[in-house]
Design a protein around this motif. Structure first.
Motif, short mmCIF file in Angstrom:
data_model
loop_
_atom_site.label_atom_id
_atom_site.label_comp_id
_atom_site.label_asym_id
_atom_site.label_seq_id
_atom_site.Cartn_x
_atom_site.Cartn_y
_atom_site.Cartn_z
N THR A 45 6.43 4.41 6.04
CA THR A 45 6.67 4.70 4.62
C THR A 45 7.27 6.09 4.42
N ARG A 46 7.17 6.94 5.45
CA ARG A 46 7.73 8.30 5.37
C ARG A 46 8.48 8.63 6.65
N GLU B 249 1.88 4.29 7.88
CA GLU B 249 2.13 5.52 7.12
C GLU B 249 3.45 6.14 7.54
N MET C 53 0.85 -1.20 0.00
CA MET C 53 0.00 0.00 0.00
C MET C 53 0.89 1.24 0.00
N SER C 54 0.63 2.17 -0.90
CA SER C 54 1.48 3.35 -1.02
C SER C 54 1.27 4.29 0.16
N GLY C 55 2.26 5.18 0.33
CA GLY C 55 2.18 6.14 1.41
C GLY C 55 0.97 7.05 1.29
N ARG C 56 0.64 7.46 0.08
CA ARG C 56 -0.50 8.35 -0.13
C ARG C 56 -1.80 7.65 0.27
#
Length: 202
Positions: free
Chosen positions: A116-117, A113, A1-4
């Protein structure tokens, strides 16, 4: 799953959870604002919308994960001795859904989240210790409010109920929670450790 996708998902879950909690607490909206979970969740949502910096985002994520641990291991655990079992009139699908979203769904999403960042610069151990300041201020306010009030549930959480437990037990419970947050904070700091030669943030 992407950060966005994780950011949008975490924000949506927190927003819905807060709305459901406000609906369930419509007869006592001010009381709701004293809860640690509600304060941190609202701050996290604002931070997401405002694009807050790494340090604030890290702090709020640590608090959310701490909230999840307390909820799962203590408040929702019938064997903990501090389970929050409300009356039938005080519970319902709206209240239960709000609690589930804020305590069990949002924190893992927030943690994912954050992973991922991660902060671009490593955080120092002193930063981890500084994260105890807000919970300490919150605890002080709750204890003063409880000492000045007369309502049965004025201490909000059963593990802080001074009339039933006494200050020594409450202090011990608060210390355990503080230690849990400190360990989570130190873990976050460790996960921001840079590659050799990279800088660190104060």
């Amino acid at each position: 799953m992407s950060g966005r996708v994780l950011r949008v998902s975490a924000g949506a879950v927190v927003a819905v959870g807060l709305v459901l909690s406000m609906i369930a607490a419509r007869d006592e909206p001010v009381e709701l604002l004293f809860y640690f979970t509600v304060q941190v969740s609202a701050a996290y949502l604002v931070a997401l919308l405002a694009g807050a910096g790494d340090r604030l985002r890290t702090a709020l994520t640590v608090y959310l994960v701490g909230v999840a641990l307390v909820f799962v291991l203590v408040l929702a655990n019938p064997w903990s001795g501090y389970a929050m079992v409300a009356t039938a009139d005080a519970r319902g699908p709206v209240s239960d859904a709000g609690n589930l979203l804020l305590h069990a769904v949002a924190p893992p999403l927030a943690a994912a989240e954050w992973l991922t960042r991660r902060p671009r610069q490593a955080l120092r151990r002193g930063y981890a210790v500084s994260l105890l300041a807000y919970p300490l201020v919150w605890l002080t306010v709750i204890l003063i409010r409880g000492a000045l009030g007369h309502d049965e549930d004025r201490y909000l959480y059963p593990f802080l109920d001074v009339p039933h437990l006494g200050y020594p037990t409450v202090a011990l419970n608060a210390s355990v929670f503080g230690l849990t947050l400190l360990l989570l904070s130190l873990t976050a700091v460790h996960l921001t450790r840079p590659a050799p030669g990279a800088g660190t943030a104060d």
